[in-house]
Scaffold this motif. Structure first.
Motif: not given
Length: 192
Positions: A172, A166-168, A164
């Motif tokens: 990413e 992480d957003t921001a 995965s």
């Protein structure tokens, strides 16, 4: 080879072992060079022995056949042996050059990481293309785990795969995607 934990949110002590990584990569380059030179020397020795055997047989044939015919056959046999030896040496040189180039690239990555305190991660994306990413902050923002050789998955070498992003997060922002496998960190190959 480097074996990471099952998940990772921080670079941790990536900068603490840069000197050890540089020395390890340098030793690896030296070992590969010695091995390649040894392999090339063995191939040349085998080719020389084969030419000697063929020359001895040709000398015997000269006695039994006419000199002109035997000389012609000997010249062709020597030319064939020389061509085969040259082809073998060329292939060995190609392997040595490829290994040296990869080792040099790994050494440069380790040196850059040591000097800049950046974690350089080489990924292989889902299409098999290499992606090199420089993480400049400790919080990288991704998780990863072993993948590629489970009981129900395809058989093959285990690898470390991004599970995965992480957003921001830094990962990413740098374009890292889930399902990418990690090939190397700071020039050190990663295996599962």
């Amino acid at each position: 080879p480097l074996r990471p934990p099952s998940t990772n949110q921080n670079m941790g002590n990536a900068c603490a072992c840069e000197q050890a990584n540089v020395e390890e990569v340098a030793e690896n380059i030296e070992h590969r060079g010695i091995k390649a030179a040894s392999d090339a020397a063995e191939a040349a020795t085998r080719a020389a022995e084969k030419v000697q055997e063929m020359a001895a047989q040709e000398a015997k044939d000269i006695e039994e056949k006419g000199i002109a015919q035997a000389a012609q056959e000997a010249a062709k046999a020597a030319a064939d042996a020389a061509t085969a030896a040259a082809a073998s040496a060329l292939e060995a040189a190609k392997v040595v050059a490829k290994d040296a180039a990869e080792a040099a690239s790994n050494t440069v990555d380790a040196a850059v990481a040591a000097v800049t305190c950046v974690m350089i991660v080489e990924f292989v994306n889902e299409k098999g293309a290499m992606q090199k990413v420089d993480f400049k902050k400790k919080k990288i923002g991704m998780s990863f785990a072993l993948g590629g050789s489970g009981c129900c998955g395809p058989v093959g070498p285990a690898k470390v795969v991004v599970t995965s992003v992480d957003t921001a997060s830094q990962a990413e922002t740098l374009g890292v995607k889930p399902k990418w496998s990690i090939k190397a960190v700071n020039g050190v190959l990663v295996t599962g």
